[in-house]
Design an enzyme around this catalytic site. Structure first.
Site, PDB file in Angstrom:
ATOM      1  N   TYR A 163       0.810  -1.222   0.000  1.00  0.00           N
ATOM      2  CA  TYR A 163       0.000   0.000   0.000  1.00  0.00           C
ATOM      3  C   TYR A 163       0.846   1.278   0.000  1.00  0.00           C
ATOM      4  O   TYR A 163       0.309   2.368  -0.161  1.00  0.00           O
ATOM      5  CB  TYR A 163      -0.955   0.023   1.197  1.00  0.00           C
ATOM      6  CG  TYR A 163      -2.319  -0.548   0.898  1.00  0.00           C
ATOM      7  CD1 TYR A 163      -2.565  -1.256  -0.277  1.00  0.00           C
ATOM      8  CD2 TYR A 163      -3.375  -0.375   1.784  1.00  0.00           C
ATOM      9  CE1 TYR A 163      -3.803  -1.796  -0.540  1.00  0.00           C
ATOM     10  CE2 TYR A 163      -4.628  -0.897   1.522  1.00  0.00           C
ATOM     11  CZ  TYR A 163      -4.835  -1.605   0.363  1.00  0.00           C
ATOM     12  OH  TYR A 163      -6.076  -2.121   0.100  1.00  0.00           O
ATOM     13  N   LYS A 229       6.540 -12.935   7.085  1.00  0.00           N
ATOM     14  CA  LYS A 229       7.308 -13.787   6.171  1.00  0.00           C
ATOM     15  C   LYS A 229       8.794 -13.490   6.392  1.00  0.00           C
ATOM     16  O   LYS A 229       9.580 -13.330   5.456  1.00  0.00           O
ATOM     17  CB  LYS A 229       6.842 -13.491   4.727  1.00  0.00           C
ATOM     18  CG  LYS A 229       7.335 -14.436   3.688  1.00  0.00           C
ATOM     19  CD  LYS A 229       6.767 -15.836   3.796  1.00  0.00           C
ATOM     20  CE  LYS A 229       7.462 -16.771   2.832  1.00  0.00           C
ATOM     21  NZ  LYS A 229       7.243 -18.187   3.134  1.00  0.00           N
ATOM     22  N   ASP A 283       2.808 -18.603   5.450  1.00  0.00           N
ATOM     23  CA  ASP A 283       2.279 -19.802   4.782  1.00  0.00           C
ATOM     24  C   ASP A 283       1.777 -20.825   5.797  1.00  0.00           C
ATOM     25  O   ASP A 283       0.718 -21.433   5.618  1.00  0.00           O
ATOM     26  CB  ASP A 283       3.326 -20.409   3.835  1.00  0.00           C
ATOM     27  CG  ASP A 283       4.728 -20.294   4.380  1.00  0.00           C
ATOM     28  OD1 ASP A 283       5.439 -19.375   3.963  1.00  0.00           O
ATOM     29  OD2 ASP A 283       5.095 -21.084   5.263  1.00  0.00           O
ATOM     30  N   ASP A 307      -4.048  -9.079   3.762  1.00  0.00           N
ATOM     31  CA  ASP A 307      -5.043  -9.049   2.698  1.00  0.00           C
ATOM     32  C   ASP A 307      -5.455 -10.479   2.340  1.00  0.00           C
ATOM     33  O   ASP A 307      -6.643 -10.830   2.319  1.00  0.00           O
ATOM     34  CB  ASP A 307      -4.391  -8.353   1.487  1.00  0.00           C
ATOM     35  CG  ASP A 307      -5.382  -7.944   0.426  1.00  0.00           C
ATOM     36  OD1 ASP A 307      -6.589  -7.969   0.718  1.00  0.00           O
ATOM     37  OD2 ASP A 307      -4.959  -7.607  -0.687  1.00  0.00           O
TER      38      ASP A 307
END
Ligand code: NAI
Length: 426
Positions: A163, A229, A283, A307
């Site tokens: 963003y 991540k 994940d 998201d």
């Protein structure tokens, strides 16, 4: 009172008062002016339903003491048609003054120079928390065997990461200059690359994690999970985790227990009033939300992972039609349906207004009008459990009968009245 003194986009403000927000906490009068943007496509239909249900719930809960003074304001195609701008200055001014607003979905008209109106609103008001509660309602068809096990509130950072919007087209001057600069730093960039930059700041991460932890404290929830991540992107996603854990230690030490302490010191049983602070690689988190959803009550993450996670979790509990959303900053809050404008069904009176109605529930909760918020949630749960479904839900459930948007709103209003009577008789 600001009655009849002001007009925005040509609409005069009715009898009402100003909400103030001090350090993220709203101070709400009994007759707050709340600007709303109906939005495009199905926006008008679901906004009518939402206002009808909210007005009734507030009325039966607080009598004449409290009432929302709605103020229609505009963005998107309707604004373009009337004012020649997709985001008129008056809309921004109204939200600036009244602080709390609610909106339907918006199409960004092409050729306006804005990537998305929603993103423009979030960045103008620095609405850095995208808050998405996701829970199941009995009767809503879901692909899961036990959809009720998922009950999470996702805090997604709303201003950084993808963003931040720093992205250069392949072959453009800026992409070539940046590639040349990165090569000076020793990186190898294919000359035919488009380039996007990931920005994650310490302050941005800390304020988001602070909000998630504060929410868990306020709502007596037992876990906050930082999703990242960081195994791959150590200085952005990994830093988000590190800064989040650091903030938790600095400001929430009385509440938090780490996952290792939970086992080492407490035999896996969380002491009363404490919050377990977990971290998960993104994940693995997707798998865990499917396999052990009860482990998580609040999730905090950077923009892109948040998201994906929000929509995946919405799917688990029956889809976007039931998923509300809020964009909250230190000084403003805009509540919104999470789905789009559904142009394929616009004007047909078959849209499901639940996402916007539940967004209004979040707004009432934020305003401290919790009794009215709870009443709407109870009424929605009872209405759906009784088999009153809008077309999208009926199709998913494989049943032929369904209610129109207006019939569904009427059924909800009836249930709101019935439940309020029952509460008064207790
Ligand atoms: P969409 O969410 O509008 O529609 C996807 C599918 O879900 C369609 O089949 C639609 O009929 C159905 N659907 C969505 N909301 C529904 C509801 N309340 N009741 C029943 N069915 C519903 O997504 P799509 O088609 O990708 O986007 C359409 C437009 O909406 C685009 O212009 C997009 O930019 C905009 N959009 C705006 C958002 C916002 O303002 N927050 C968010 C997402 C998309």
């Amino acid at each position: 009172m600001v009655e009849n003194l002001l007009a925005f986009n040509g609409n005069v403000v009715g009898k009402g008062q100003l909400i103030e927000i001090s350090q993220g906490k709203p101070i709400v009068p009994d007759r707050p002016v709340i600007p709303f943007i109906a939005g495009d496509g199905i926006g008008q239909e679901i906004t009518n339903a939402m206002r009808e249900v909210v007005n009734r719930a507030v009325g039966v809960t607080y009598g004449r003491k409290r009432k929302i003074a709605w103020l229609e304001t505009y963005a998107g195609e309707k604004a373009m048609e009337i004012f020649g701008s997709a985001l008129p200055l008056d809309t921004l001014k109204a939200i600036e003054l009244f602080r709390v607003a609610i909106k339907g979905p918006l199409n960004t008209p092409t050729g306006q120079g804005l990537r998305s109106l929603n993103v423009a609103l979030r960045s103008h008001f620095d609405l850095y928390q995208c808050v998405r509660p996701l829970r199941h309602f009995v009767g809503v068809p879901s692909p899961m065997v036990r959809p009720q096990d998922l009950n999470v509130v996702i805090f997604r950072e709303n201003t950084e990461d993808v963003y931040a919007g720093i992205e250069y087209q392949q072959g453009s001057d800026k992409a070539l200059q940046l590639a040349a600069f990165l090569e000076k730093l020793g990186e190898t960039i294919r000359p035919d690359s488009g380039i996007g930059i990931k920005i994650i700041s310490r302050e941005g991460s800390r304020r988001l994690v602070r909000s998630a932890l504060q929410y868990a404290v306020n709502h007596k929830l037992s876990s906050v999970t930082l999703v990242h991540k960081g195994n791959i992107q150590k200085f952005t996603e990994g830093a988000f985790l590190r800064w989040g854990e650091e903030l938790a230690q600095e400001e929430f030490a009385d509440y938090i227990v780490s996952e290792s302490e939970l086992w080492r010191k407490h035999d896996g049983v969380l002491p009363e009033g404490k919050i377990v602070l977990r971290s998960r690689i993104a994940d693995a988190m997707f798998a865990e939300l499917l396999l052990r959803p009860t482990n998580h009550s609040v999730i905090a993450s950077c923009n892109l992972n948040g998201d994906y996670l929000s929509d995946a979790a919405a799917g688990q509990v029956g889809g976007l039609g039931m998923a509300p959303g809020a964009n909250i900053g230190d000084n403003y809050a805009i509540f919104e349906a999470t789905h789009g404008t559904a142009p394929d069904i616009a004007g047909k009176n078959i849209a499901n207004p639940s996402s916007l109605i539940l967004s209004a529930v979040m707004m009432l909760d934020f305003m401290g009008w919790k009794e009215a918020a709870e009443l709407i949630v109870e009424a929605l749960a009872a209405t759906i459990a009784d088999g009153h479904l809008t077309k999208d839900l009926a199709v998913q459930a494989g049943v032929a009968q369904h209610l129109s948007t207006t019939e569904f709103a009427a059924a909800l209003v009836k249930t709101v009245r019935r439940l309020a009577r029952k509460k008064r008789m207790k």
